[in-house]
Motif scaffolding. Structure first.
Motif, PDB file in Angstrom:
ATOM      1  N   LEU A 149      -1.640  -6.224  -2.351  1.00  0.00           N
ATOM      2  CA  LEU A 149      -0.877  -6.692  -3.470  1.00  0.00           C
ATOM      3  C   LEU A 149      -1.483  -6.453  -4.667  1.00  0.00           C
ATOM      4  O   LEU A 149      -0.859  -5.840  -5.579  1.00  0.00           O
ATOM      5  N   LYS A 150      -2.732  -6.559  -4.860  1.00  0.00           N
ATOM      6  CA  LYS A 150      -3.491  -6.411  -5.958  1.00  0.00           C
ATOM      7  C   LYS A 150      -3.779  -5.033  -6.111  1.00  0.00           C
ATOM      8  O   LYS A 150      -3.599  -4.520  -7.175  1.00  0.00           O
ATOM      9  N   ASP A 151      -3.827  -4.260  -4.893  1.00  0.00           N
ATOM     10  CA  ASP A 151      -3.936  -2.741  -5.059  1.00  0.00           C
ATOM     11  C   ASP A 151      -2.871  -2.225  -5.683  1.00  0.00           C
ATOM     12  O   ASP A 151      -2.549  -1.402  -6.500  1.00  0.00           O
ATOM     13  N   PHE A 152      -1.478  -2.829  -5.214  1.00  0.00           N
ATOM     14  CA  PHE A 152      -0.180  -2.428  -5.629  1.00  0.00           C
ATOM     15  C   PHE A 152      -0.197  -2.647  -7.296  1.00  0.00           C
ATOM     16  O   PHE A 152       0.139  -1.711  -8.093  1.00  0.00           O
ATOM     17  N   LEU A 206       1.045  -1.101   0.018  1.00  0.00           N
ATOM     18  CA  LEU A 206      -0.258  -0.013   0.030  1.00  0.00           C
ATOM     19  C   LEU A 206       0.852   1.255  -0.024  1.00  0.00           C
ATOM     20  O   LEU A 206       0.397   2.333  -0.242  1.00  0.00           O
ATOM     21  N   GLU A 207       2.067   1.244   0.190  1.00  0.00           N
ATOM     22  CA  GLU A 207       3.085   2.409   0.396  1.00  0.00           C
ATOM     23  C   GLU A 207       3.940   2.204  -0.973  1.00  0.00           C
ATOM     24  O   GLU A 207       4.531   3.386  -1.494  1.00  0.00           O
ATOM     25  N   ALA A 208       4.075   1.101  -1.656  1.00  0.00           N
ATOM     26  CA  ALA A 208       4.887   1.144  -2.882  1.00  0.00           C
ATOM     27  C   ALA A 208       4.256   1.489  -4.269  1.00  0.00           C
ATOM     28  O   ALA A 208       2.810   1.446  -4.176  1.00  0.00           O
ATOM     29  N   GLY A 209       4.819   2.348  -5.013  1.00  0.00           N
ATOM     30  CA  GLY A 209       3.984   2.698  -6.077  1.00  0.00           C
ATOM     31  C   GLY A 209       4.807   2.899  -7.422  1.00  0.00           C
ATOM     32  O   GLY A 209       6.157   2.090  -7.304  1.00  0.00           O
ATOM     33  N   PRO A 210       4.483   3.464  -8.474  1.00  0.00           N
ATOM     34  CA  PRO A 210       5.233   3.436  -9.759  1.00  0.00           C
ATOM     35  C   PRO A 210       6.464   3.633  -9.617  1.00  0.00           C
ATOM     36  O   PRO A 210       7.641   3.231 -10.303  1.00  0.00           O
ATOM     37  N   ASP A 211       6.960   4.957  -9.058  1.00  0.00           N
ATOM     38  CA  ASP A 211       8.232   5.443  -8.809  1.00  0.00           C
ATOM     39  C   ASP A 211       9.195   4.327  -8.323  1.00  0.00           C
ATOM     40  O   ASP A 211      10.388   4.246  -8.620  1.00  0.00           O
ATOM     41  N   ASP A 212       8.495   3.471  -7.353  1.00  0.00           N
ATOM     42  CA  ASP A 212       9.682   2.620  -6.669  1.00  0.00           C
ATOM     43  C   ASP A 212       9.819   1.610  -7.687  1.00  0.00           C
ATOM     44  O   ASP A 212      10.956   1.140  -7.820  1.00  0.00           O
ATOM     45  N   VAL A 213       8.977   1.017  -8.412  1.00  0.00           N
ATOM     46  CA  VAL A 213       8.984   0.169  -9.370  1.00  0.00           C
ATOM     47  C   VAL A 213       9.968   0.407 -10.580  1.00  0.00           C
ATOM     48  O   VAL A 213      10.887  -0.119 -11.020  1.00  0.00           O
ATOM     49  N   ARG A 261      -2.190  -0.059  -9.116  1.00  0.00           N
ATOM     50  CA  ARG A 261      -1.578   1.238  -9.038  1.00  0.00           C
ATOM     51  C   ARG A 261      -0.457   1.362 -10.171  1.00  0.00           C
ATOM     52  O   ARG A 261      -0.161   2.378 -10.764  1.00  0.00           O
ATOM     53  N   VAL A 262       0.506   0.290 -10.257  1.00  0.00           N
ATOM     54  CA  VAL A 262       1.595   0.446 -10.974  1.00  0.00           C
ATOM     55  C   VAL A 262       1.553  -0.091 -12.356  1.00  0.00           C
ATOM     56  O   VAL A 262       2.317   0.031 -13.267  1.00  0.00           O
ATOM     57  N   TYR A 263       0.521  -0.964 -12.898  1.00  0.00           N
ATOM     58  CA  TYR A 263       0.343  -1.657 -14.027  1.00  0.00           C
ATOM     59  C   TYR A 263       0.328  -0.739 -15.267  1.00  0.00           C
ATOM     60  O   TYR A 263       1.325  -0.956 -15.997  1.00  0.00           O
ATOM     61  N   TYR A 264      -0.301   0.290 -15.458  1.00  0.00           N
ATOM     62  CA  TYR A 264      -0.102   1.118 -16.409  1.00  0.00           C
ATOM     63  C   TYR A 264       1.050   1.947 -16.822  1.00  0.00           C
ATOM     64  O   TYR A 264       1.725   2.431 -17.666  1.00  0.00           O
ATOM     65  N   PRO A 265       1.312   2.667 -15.464  1.00  0.00           N
ATOM     66  CA  PRO A 265       2.566   3.673 -15.398  1.00  0.00           C
ATOM     67  C   PRO A 265       4.023   2.724 -15.836  1.00  0.00           C
ATOM     68  O   PRO A 265       4.721   3.446 -16.278  1.00  0.00           O
TER      69      PRO A 265
END
Length: 154
Positions: A71-74, A43-50, A77-81
């Motif tokens: 994990l599904k929420d992660f 819930l704290e990880a996002g596209p910039d982290d990936v 949020r990161v899929y398209y970016p």
């Protein structure tokens, strides 16, 4: 510049926390240098982290035959970016399974296949009652990923 290993693990229970901590111990082994390890809850990880990572370890408990909602929420949020920018990303998965982990592994594989990430090993599924062997295998997983990134294998 050091390579970055991102660990995104949902660890709501003492059992899953112990597995996540074992992955971290392995990844931060003194035998591996030149790898920065960043660990975040989903819930704290996002596209910039990936996007800043060179490899990723995902961790989740099995919830009703699926990955955790966090994990599904992660992934949502990161899929398209990240879709066009992280193709070939090496990743590994560990699952704390109360049943068999099949549905959880299948769901994560479907998403990572869409992202075109590359699994570096079969998912590590820790089934049944907590065992010290699970922690040892998770520690090995962390070490494998960090050493592979350091050596340029992944």
């Amino acid at each position: 510049m050091p390579r970055r290993l991102l660990i995104v693990a949902h660890a709501p229970s003492p059992n899953t926390q112990a597995l996540r901590d074992a992955v971290l111990r392995g990844a931060r082994s003194p035998d591996v240098g030149g790898v920065e390890v960043v660990a975040k809850p989903p819930l704290e990880a996002g596209p910039d982290d990936v996007l800043a990572a060179h490899g990723i370890i995902l961790g989740t408990p099995e919830n009703l035959g699926y990955m955790s909602g966090a994990l599904k929420d992660f992934f949502d949020r990161v899929y398209y970016p990240c879709l066009e920018r992280t193709q070939g990303m090496p990743y590994a998965l560990f699952v704390r399974a109360g049943h068999d982990g099949t549905g959880t592994c299948r769901a994560v594989a479907a998403i990572t296949t869409g992202l075109r990430w590359r699994a570096v090993q079969e998912p590590l599924v820790c089934r049944g009652p907590a065992m010290a062997e699970f922690e040892a295998r998770c520690e090995d997983l962390g070490l494998l990923m960090a050493a592979g990134l350091e050596a340029g294998i992944f």
